[in-house]
Design a protein around this motif. Sequence first.
Motif, PDB file in Angstrom:
ATOM      1  N   ASP A 204       0.860  -1.182   0.000  1.00 16.56           N
ATOM      2  CA  ASP A 204       0.000   0.000   0.000  1.00 16.56           C
ATOM      3  C   ASP A 204       0.896   1.231   0.000  1.00 16.56           C
ATOM      4  O   ASP A 204       1.406   1.635   1.056  1.00 16.56           O
ATOM      5  CB  ASP A 204      -0.904   0.001   1.239  1.00 16.56           C
ATOM      6  N   GLU A 206       0.315   4.292  -0.055  1.00 14.38           N
ATOM      7  CA  GLU A 206      -0.172   5.446   0.704  1.00 14.38           C
ATOM      8  C   GLU A 206       0.333   5.465   2.145  1.00 14.38           C
ATOM      9  O   GLU A 206       0.307   6.504   2.805  1.00 14.38           O
ATOM     10  CB  GLU A 206      -1.703   5.465   0.697  1.00 14.38           C
ATOM     11  N   LYS A 207       0.815   4.330   2.653  1.00 17.54           N
ATOM     12  CA  LYS A 207       1.247   4.282   4.049  1.00 17.54           C
ATOM     13  C   LYS A 207       2.672   4.797   4.237  1.00 17.54           C
ATOM     14  O   LYS A 207       3.121   4.998   5.367  1.00 17.54           O
ATOM     15  CB  LYS A 207       1.141   2.848   4.586  1.00 17.54           C
TER      16      LYS A 207
END
Length: 280
Positions: A204, A206-207
């Motif tokens: 992911d 976005e993390k």
Amino acid sequence: MHTVWKGAISFGLVHVPVKMFTATEDKDVHFRSIHKACGTPISNVRTCIHCDKEVGLDEIAKGFEYEKGKFVLFNEEEIEALKPESARVIQILDFVDLTDIDPLYYQKAYYLSPDMSGAGAYSLLVEAIKQTGKIGIAKISIRSKSSLAAIRVIDNCLCMETMHYPDEIRSLTQVPNLPEQANINEKELQMAKMLIEQLSEKFDPEKYTDDYRIAMLDAIQHKIAGQSVDIVSTPDTARSNVIDLMAALQASLEAAQAPPPATTPRTKRKSTPKKTKEIS
């Protein structure tokens, strides 16, 4: 987005007119050199040390140093004449599996969109790549630089990533201190594999954040407001070369299995007001 290249993708006898756009952007914090005494930016001036004078752009040629202090010169017309056919065509040479390419080869990513009346051929290539699961290996020239490139699909968009040529990749034999033969403790190996499994999850993006850039932008805002920036001394991270791997692995596993700590509100750091110096 700004168009950085126009041409066509070629595979077999099929030509797909496309426009190219840079897929990534530079968000680094860039500083300029400033004269401390008066706050004026320092200019980079092109000078000739032999003539002891500033040189204009129209007086500059491109030169290749073939021996120490000896150069062969090229003008822009000569360089343009040497550009290959791929200067206006992304020529797909082969189709391969994505897993066949080591990420070490990748350079920079671009998006490709259909140009003029090429939407039909563009959509055809997108769907063909999707259904075969292959990616195209192509040649392209951008800004006088010839590169290999990988053509793949992201959603419904063709994405091109320029690649290094094999002779641009340094040999592993040049890397110092690589162990010739691994001497692995089986228990440590099992624990290391368990730790990898414990930390494994779906990627992911976005993390992940650029903590340094965030801290730098925060410090810039403090400076603009005339406040001081806290200076924290760097802890001594020097360690002994002898590491108890088993203990470190065990502690890592326990930390990975522990529930995450409860989050607490972040307190604003205190800063001391500081008089600012106006620059005219």
